[in-house]
Write a protein that holds these residues in place. Sequence first.
Motif, PDB file in Angstrom:
ATOM      1  N   UNK A  21       0.806  -1.220   0.000  1.00 25.89           N
ATOM      2  CA  UNK A  21       0.000   0.000   0.000  1.00 25.89           C
ATOM      3  C   UNK A  21       0.837   1.267   0.000  1.00 25.89           C
ATOM      4  N   UNK A  22       2.014   1.221   0.590  1.00 28.42           N
ATOM      5  CA  UNK A  22       2.878   2.395   0.628  1.00 28.42           C
ATOM      6  C   UNK A  22       3.610   2.604  -0.679  1.00 28.42           C
ATOM      7  N   UNK A  23       4.376   3.696  -0.779  1.00 24.76           N
ATOM      8  CA  UNK A  23       5.103   3.976  -2.014  1.00 24.76           C
ATOM      9  C   UNK A  23       6.204   2.959  -2.282  1.00 24.76           C
ATOM     10  N   UNK A  24       6.326   2.564  -3.526  1.00 27.33           N
ATOM     11  CA  UNK A  24       7.389   1.683  -3.985  1.00 27.33           C
ATOM     12  C   UNK A  24       8.134   2.424  -5.081  1.00 27.33           C
ATOM     13  N   UNK A  25       9.398   2.738  -4.828  1.00 26.41           N
ATOM     14  CA  UNK A  25      10.130   3.651  -5.703  1.00 26.41           C
ATOM     15  C   UNK A  25      11.444   3.036  -6.167  1.00 26.41           C
ATOM     16  N   UNK A  26      11.752   3.277  -7.430  1.00 26.62           N
ATOM     17  CA  UNK A  26      13.019   2.859  -8.024  1.00 26.62           C
ATOM     18  C   UNK A  26      13.924   4.080  -8.202  1.00 26.62           C
ATOM     19  N   UNK A  27      15.246   3.852  -8.322  1.00 23.93           N
ATOM     20  CA  UNK A  27      16.157   4.973  -8.599  1.00 23.93           C
ATOM     21  C   UNK A  27      15.708   5.756  -9.829  1.00 23.93           C
ATOM     22  N   UNK A  28      15.746   7.086  -9.708  1.00 23.17           N
ATOM     23  CA  UNK A  28      15.355   7.960 -10.804  1.00 23.17           C
ATOM     24  C   UNK A  28      13.917   8.411 -10.746  1.00 23.17           C
ATOM     25  N   UNK A  29      13.086   7.710  -9.974  1.00 17.60           N
ATOM     26  CA  UNK A  29      11.695   8.126  -9.866  1.00 17.60           C
ATOM     27  C   UNK A  29      11.572   9.343  -8.947  1.00 17.60           C
ATOM     28  N   UNK A  30      10.554  10.130  -9.182  1.00 16.92           N
ATOM     29  CA  UNK A  30      10.284  11.287  -8.335  1.00 16.92           C
ATOM     30  C   UNK A  30      10.047  10.815  -6.898  1.00 16.92           C
ATOM     31  N   UNK A  31      10.738  11.415  -5.973  1.00 16.29           N
ATOM     32  CA  UNK A  31      10.577  11.091  -4.563  1.00 16.29           C
ATOM     33  C   UNK A  31      11.545  10.044  -4.048  1.00 16.29           C
ATOM     34  N   UNK A  32      12.289   9.378  -4.949  1.00 13.72           N
ATOM     35  CA  UNK A  32      13.194   8.315  -4.501  1.00 13.72           C
ATOM     36  C   UNK A  32      14.296   8.865  -3.600  1.00 13.72           C
ATOM     37  N   UNK A  33      14.955   9.933  -4.020  1.00 14.18           N
ATOM     38  CA  UNK A  33      16.071  10.485  -3.251  1.00 14.18           C
ATOM     39  C   UNK A  33      15.618  10.907  -1.861  1.00 14.18           C
ATOM     40  N   UNK A  34      14.446  11.524  -1.777  1.00 13.84           N
ATOM     41  CA  UNK A  34      13.923  11.962  -0.479  1.00 13.84           C
ATOM     42  C   UNK A  34      13.557  10.756   0.386  1.00 13.84           C
ATOM     43  N   UNK A  35      13.053   9.693  -0.233  1.00 13.98           N
ATOM     44  CA  UNK A  35      12.629   8.507   0.506  1.00 13.98           C
ATOM     45  C   UNK A  35      13.814   7.813   1.181  1.00 13.98           C
ATOM     46  N   UNK A  36      14.959   7.779   0.502  1.00 13.39           N
ATOM     47  CA  UNK A  36      16.085   6.996   1.002  1.00 13.39           C
ATOM     48  C   UNK A  36      17.071   7.814   1.829  1.00 13.39           C
ATOM     49  N   UNK A  37      16.960   9.142   1.806  1.00 14.63           N
ATOM     50  CA  UNK A  37      17.939   9.981   2.496  1.00 14.63           C
ATOM     51  C   UNK A  37      17.913   9.730   3.998  1.00 14.63           C
TER      52      UNK A  37
END
Length: 450
Positions: A21-37
């Motif tokens: 249900x939560x966001x699933x993000x790959x490198x390069x997708x919008x929001x990825x950098x913020x998610x992993x920081x």
Amino acid sequence: MSSSTSTTPRSFPDPVLRGIRGPVLRPGQVGFAEEVAGFNAAWTPTPRIAIGAVSADDVAAAVQHARLTGARLRTQATGHGLRGTLDGTVLVTTRRLDSVRVDPGSRTATIGAGARWRAVVDAAAAHGLAPLCGSSTAVGAVGYTLGGGVGALGRQHGFSADRVRSLEVVTADGHRRHVDVLHHPDLFWALRGGRDGLGVVTSLTLDLVPVATVHGGGLFFDLSTAHDVLHTWREWAPGLPEHVSTSIAFLRLPPDPALPEPLRGRAVVHVRFTSTGTDEEASRLLAPVRAAAPVVLDTLTRIPFTAIDGVHADPTAPVPFAESGTGLRTFDAPTADAVLARVDAGSGCVLAMVELRLLGGALGRPPRVANSVTGRGAAFSLMGLGVPVGPGGDRVAEQLHGLRAAVTPWATAGPLNLAGDGDHRGLWSAGDRARLAGVRRRYDPRGTFS
């Protein structure tokens, strides 16, 4: 894609990912950098996928995905413990699992994996209670506790991990398990202090203590007086009652306008102090340190426990840092001189902080229910922290190594949360190390969390 509700694209071929249900993000997708920081800006995480869990079911699905694809899985709440790039891993971010529920009747708090100590402190304070949190309430409560947890109330009440009653855990097979002294007792022993490679804790329940206020704050001295202040502190600290905690830090502060004017851009010695006793007793106890040298700034006063951050005044914004620490069996005059040679005004030290912390008291006694917490045999801890970028950054690693080498004759295993970077296996006795390895093999035979 950063919403905590069902906003994940459903185009993934893996049906396990489609169910998250939560966001699933790959490198390069919008929001990825913020998610992993993470809080430690020295590292830029590069997992192959980031999963922002909004439930324990999301965590279980992420673990199943990692197991089925043969990937390693890592978790991150605030990223204060970030120690690498996480390259190629499945990263589960738990900050959305931030529920906090306080039961004043049982004096317990049930804390989600992403909750910060600030939320726990505030919720507990409404009932005249406090958790055994650390020096910064911006840190994630669960990760801190799994690493042991040495805070302002530790000498009186023990490690944070000693107060854990139960945990909700997703193990490497993707199953959700309730873990306590009766259910999976081997995992209960290991998680409370062993922290890593055992499962994903989605929530835990721990005891609170009846503390509403403390006498706390610090005394700042110019670094030129470091010899007198440190030797006074080393003679004074071991005689303090257990309801008192103290540390001493050598700080090289930036010219930050957020700092009090007397401290901006200055190198100082900072003696920290907290006591659950009376103000009169605190004043009497502090007299020898106040007389050690001219005081630049005195912040000691009666404070609500909700203001505990002000005692250490740790940074609140992400910064790049490297750190290293050890326990000390004793802190006598030769040990103090060995530290001074690395940190005083003529040493060429570039480290932003070198801290010595008094341990002992309840931190040195076994808990009511045995756990794998390290450092009970240490009388003090020593920690160095530096910024590995900018002026002097290229000397940080060498100086951290030199600081630890200088105290080798007095060193012993210290608390895991204060050990910093590096190989931590030597913190445990051979027997406990073997027992931890056995629990990991049982619950994670493929090394999904290793």
